[in-house]
Design an enzyme around this catalytic site. Sequence first.
Site, short mmCIF file in Angstrom:
data_model
loop_
_atom_site.label_atom_id
_atom_site.label_comp_id
_atom_site.label_asym_id
_atom_site.label_seq_id
_atom_site.Cartn_x
_atom_site.Cartn_y
_atom_site.Cartn_z
N GLU A 1 -10.01 -9.68 -7.88
CA GLU A 1 -9.02 -8.61 -7.70
C GLU A 1 -7.91 -8.67 -8.75
OE1 GLU A 1 -7.76 -9.18 -3.66
OE2 GLU A 1 -9.69 -8.53 -2.83
N TYR B 1 -12.69 -2.42 -3.48
CA TYR B 1 -13.22 -2.34 -2.11
C TYR B 1 -14.75 -2.24 -2.08
CZ TYR B 1 -8.57 -1.87 0.04
OH TYR B 1 -7.28 -2.09 0.51
N THR C 1 -5.69 -7.20 10.69
CA THR C 1 -5.98 -5.93 10.02
C THR C 1 -5.52 -4.73 10.85
OG1 THR C 1 -7.92 -6.94 8.98
CG2 THR C 1 -7.85 -4.52 9.04
N LYS D 1 0.83 -1.21 0.00
CA LYS D 1 0.00 0.00 0.00
C LYS D 1 0.87 1.27 0.00
CE LYS D 1 -3.84 -2.28 2.39
NZ LYS D 1 -4.81 -2.17 3.52
N ASN E 1 -1.93 -0.18 6.98
CA ASN E 1 -1.34 -1.43 7.45
C ASN E 1 -0.45 -2.13 6.42
OD1 ASN E 1 -3.33 -2.33 5.77
ND2 ASN E 1 -4.63 -3.18 7.39
N HIS F 1 -2.07 -5.40 1.41
CA HIS F 1 -3.36 -6.05 1.13
C HIS F 1 -3.06 -7.47 0.68
CE1 HIS F 1 -7.27 -7.00 -0.60
NE2 HIS F 1 -6.59 -7.53 -1.61
P1 DAT Z 1 -7.97 -6.68 5.40
O1 DAT Z 1 -7.11 -5.69 4.64
O2 DAT Z 1 -7.26 -7.26 6.57
O3 DAT Z 1 -8.60 -7.72 4.49
P2 DAT Z 1 -10.58 -5.39 5.41
O4 DAT Z 1 -10.78 -5.98 4.05
O5 DAT Z 1 -11.62 -5.66 6.45
O6 DAT Z 1 -9.17 -5.83 6.03
O7 DAT Z 1 -10.45 -3.79 5.29
C1 DAT Z 1 -9.73 -3.20 4.24
C2 DAT Z 1 -8.81 -2.14 4.81
O8 DAT Z 1 -9.59 -1.09 5.40
C3 DAT Z 1 -7.92 -2.63 5.95
O9 DAT Z 1 -6.73 -3.21 5.48
C4 DAT Z 1 -7.68 -1.39 6.74
C5 DAT Z 1 -8.98 -0.62 6.59
N1 DAT Z 1 -9.89 -0.89 7.71
C6 DAT Z 1 -10.62 -2.03 7.92
N2 DAT Z 1 -11.38 -1.95 9.01
C7 DAT Z 1 -11.14 -0.71 9.53
C8 DAT Z 1 -11.64 -0.01 10.68
N3 DAT Z 1 -12.55 -0.55 11.50
N4 DAT Z 1 -11.15 1.24 10.91
C9 DAT Z 1 -10.25 1.80 10.08
N5 DAT Z 1 -9.76 1.20 8.98
C10 DAT Z 1 -10.20 -0.04 8.71
MG MG Z 2 -9.93 -7.44 2.91
#
Ligand code: DAT
Ligand code: MG
Length: 139
Positions: free
Chosen positions: A131, A50, A92, A10, A117, A120
Site C-alpha cells: 500500500e 482494494y 470495521t 477517508k 468508517n 484505513h
Molecule cells: P478494514 O478497513 O477494517 O481493513 P476491510 O479491508 O475488510 O476492512 O474492508 C475495507 C472497507 O470496506 C472497510 O473499511 C469498510 C468496507 N466494508 C468492509 N466490509 C463491508 C461490508 N460487509 N459491508 C459494507 N462495507 C464493508
Molecule cells: Mg482492510
Amino acid sequence: MTERSLVIIKPDGFARGNTGEVLRRIETKGYTLVAMKILTATREMLAAHYAEHEGKPFYEPLVEFMSSGPVAAVVIEGDGCIKGFRSLAGATNPTEAAPGSIRGDLARDWGEKVQKNVVHGSDSPESAAREIGIWFPEL
Ligand code: DAT
Ligand code: MG
C-alpha cells in the site's frame, strides 16, 4: 520490530474535519509521522489498493466512496504500529467498534452499501509495503 503502516483518513473523515483528531491519536500513542499528503484517489489507485475485495458486493460502492473527495494519506512508523493502529481504529463496522476507538467515537452506520468508517490502516507488513508503494511511490 520497527515497522511502517499506511493510514488513510477517508473522504468522510476528511470532509468532517477529523484529520487532526486522527493524527492526534496517532501521535499521542507515540507513533511517528513519516510522510503525509492530501489527494483525491484515482480509481486505478483504489483498484490496486482494494484488489483483495474485488467482486464483493461492497467493492463498487467502496471505490466510489473512496474516490469521492480528498483524503489524507499518512505513513506512520513505530514498533508494532500495524497492529497498534488497527487497535486505535477499532472494528470495521462502526456500530460494533468500541467506544474509545476512532471508528467507535467518530463513525456510524448510515444505511449505505459501504461502511464509511473514517480511517484505513494496513493489516500486515506485506499489505503495508504494497500500500505504501501505491500511495507513496516516492518513498
Ligand atoms: P478494514 O478497513 O477494517 O481493513 P476491510 O479491508 O475488510 O476492512 O474492508 C475495507 C472497507 O470496506 C472497510 O473499511 C469498510 C468496507 N466494508 C468492509 N466490509 C463491508 C461490508 N460487509 N459491508 C459494507 N462495507 C464493508
Ligand atoms: Mg482492510
